[in-house]
Design an enzyme around this catalytic site. Sequence first.
Site, PDB file in Angstrom:
ATOM      1  N   TYR A  79      14.309 -13.115 -15.360  1.00 14.30           N
ATOM      2  CA  TYR A  79      13.831 -11.734 -15.451  1.00 14.30           C
ATOM      3  C   TYR A  79      12.585 -11.706 -16.331  1.00 14.30           C
ATOM      4  O   TYR A  79      12.532 -12.357 -17.372  1.00 14.30           O
ATOM      5  CB  TYR A  79      14.894 -10.824 -16.067  1.00 14.30           C
ATOM      6  N   GLU A  81      10.465  -8.469 -16.780  1.00 10.15           N
ATOM      7  CA  GLU A  81       9.903  -7.119 -16.708  1.00 10.15           C
ATOM      8  C   GLU A  81       8.779  -6.963 -17.732  1.00 10.15           C
ATOM      9  O   GLU A  81       8.864  -7.445 -18.858  1.00 10.15           O
ATOM     10  CB  GLU A  81      10.997  -6.084 -16.961  1.00 10.15           C
ATOM     11  N   ASP A 256      -7.308  -0.588   0.909  1.00 12.38           N
ATOM     12  CA  ASP A 256      -6.149  -1.384   1.308  1.00 12.38           C
ATOM     13  C   ASP A 256      -6.666  -2.478   2.236  1.00 12.38           C
ATOM     14  O   ASP A 256      -6.979  -2.226   3.394  1.00 12.38           O
ATOM     15  CB  ASP A 256      -5.125  -0.502   2.019  1.00 12.38           C
ATOM     16  N   THR A 285      -1.735  -7.445   0.744  1.00  9.26           N
ATOM     17  CA  THR A 285      -0.630  -8.390   0.868  1.00  9.26           C
ATOM     18  C   THR A 285      -1.193  -9.800   0.732  1.00  9.26           C
ATOM     19  O   THR A 285      -2.402 -10.012   0.772  1.00  9.26           O
ATOM     20  CB  THR A 285       0.077  -8.247   2.223  1.00  9.26           C
ATOM     21  N   LYS A 288      -0.836 -12.282   5.195  1.00 11.40           N
ATOM     22  CA  LYS A 288      -1.492 -12.096   6.494  1.00 11.40           C
ATOM     23  C   LYS A 288      -2.653 -13.081   6.618  1.00 11.40           C
ATOM     24  O   LYS A 288      -2.431 -14.276   6.712  1.00 11.40           O
ATOM     25  CB  LYS A 288      -1.911 -10.639   6.651  1.00 11.40           C
ATOM     26  N   ARG A 294       5.146 -14.121   1.309  1.00 11.30           N
ATOM     27  CA  ARG A 294       5.344 -12.688   1.525  1.00 11.30           C
ATOM     28  C   ARG A 294       5.319 -11.981   0.176  1.00 11.30           C
ATOM     29  O   ARG A 294       6.163 -12.199  -0.680  1.00 11.30           O
ATOM     30  CB  ARG A 294       6.667 -12.447   2.250  1.00 11.30           C
TER      31      ARG A 294
END
Length: 574
Positions: A79, A81, A256, A285, A288, A294
């Site tokens: 973790y 955060e 974007d 992203t 692509k 991903r």
Amino acid sequence: MNNSALRAYLSTRAPDQIHSAFVAYLANLDLVAHQFPQIASDIVQELIDQRSYVKLIASENYSSLAVQAAMANLLTDKYAEGFPHHRYYGGCQNVDSIESAAAAEACALFGAEHAYVQPHSGADANLVAFWAILSRQIEMPTLSSLGVTAATHLSEEQWEVLRQKMGNQKLMGLDYFSGGHLTHGYRQNVSGRMFRVVSYAVDRDTGLLDYAAIEAQAKRERPLILLAGYSAYPRSINFRIFREIADKVGAVLMADMAHFAGLVAGGVFTGDEDPVRWSHIVTSTTHKTLRGPRGAFILCKKEFAEAVDKGCPLVLGGPLPHVMAAKAVAFREARNAAFKTYAHAVRDNARALADACIQQGMQLQTGGTDNHLLLLDVRPFGLTGRQAERALIDCGVTLNRNSLPFDPNGAWLTSGLRIGTPAVTSLGMGPEEMKRIARLIARVLGAATPVRTKTGALSKSAAEVPGEVRSSVCSEVRELLARFTLYPELDEPFLRAHFTRRPAGQNTCRRRDLNPYGVTPTDFESVVSASFTTSARAQPITRGTKGTAVHVVFLREAPCLPLREPLFFSHEEF
């Protein structure tokens, strides 16, 4: 089922025949298969499937085995955060190093002032960007005017006023039916519910962005955010003009570039077409055209860095350290000269495919492409996009249906196909292969006809392709893919032998499982029981399930695809 495939591989190869990438792949599958054989089998089957279809999905690609390997480790246990050196958990020094390296690679790759590499998806990245803009442009000035530094210091009444103010801002992005993304203000998406959305559209006649009309609309609406970018627009964007419009109306320019980030990284889109140079905030992203894992990331100007870095707790919880490691590897790969060659080849192939489609008599939205995708209008074939998509998948070509501007068939059936070249370019295909693919598409769509429903009406979803056409196209698909092998380091026959045998009790499948393979009932040559000894044309099968009436289906000619093992059906299913 599996007694150490890795050991078997190493014991039968000379040292100079051992491929380290395949060893790593086998070691991973060995561990998985020991705990859950079906999962290892399904992973191998996915490789088989991906080697069996021409992938023309514009939003998909093939990541490197190094990128994949970077995700398969104990980083997933951690973790973290917060952001580097400012965590809500202790012991994050290694994650700090990895995340900082990934951000530095992203900045170097795109020439950005700041990078945030935590978002898990493009939708997450857009949400973080939206809320970072709202925080910097609306929340912080309001808090300052009230003499406080944090929303937690407000009274209930003050907080409600601020909340209403933040929830009443305007977002101006490309309309979904003009090629914008769901997260650009579509009413069925959270973005369409957290903003007052005033979308702009392409010109009805040309299908192109009309910058004068966009400027006039922006001056009339005066949005907080002017959003440029697309998921299905086949032309480049002039981000300099968008920035000029944003400055005139006091808007934040957000871009974007999820679809075309690889073209930016590879130097295809430069100058006025470079979103990083002109935008305040850029989202993307990584999987692509960038060929990464991903995931997603955000680039921004320094003045937005603090707000963006608060993606946790604003939108996100814990990041995925193993995926951030893979992002770092992908960014480093994209900084190589070979990636620039690849990026230019993606656009060259898209243009070659567009030209070939036009020569085949097909109609393209805007008459061509400037990027990695094209939009094909299938209405002249008497088909909906859904029918065309299914017909092509049945013949070994994967792509997706897509709405066209002002589409009378809506977002589900659609009138178009979105076709992209990133994946086939990764395989090494070039303009000559694009011509061949265009011919295959034309042949399938020209032969496809809508099927009739049980009521006798013509279906708007299903279409069928004559067997001889399907068989011919599938044969060409097999031949084409045999010359351009996905992950040639991976020995498919070896993987099949060690991982794809179905354990007892799990060797049944349903009729609908055959849909991706283009198999119809007319393909059934014979049905015999699992214990029946048949002729030489259909080899007998010795596997079965205890206590279940199992039949095996032999196919006359498996249309394209990875049907190299018998397929089982329970008696009830058949």
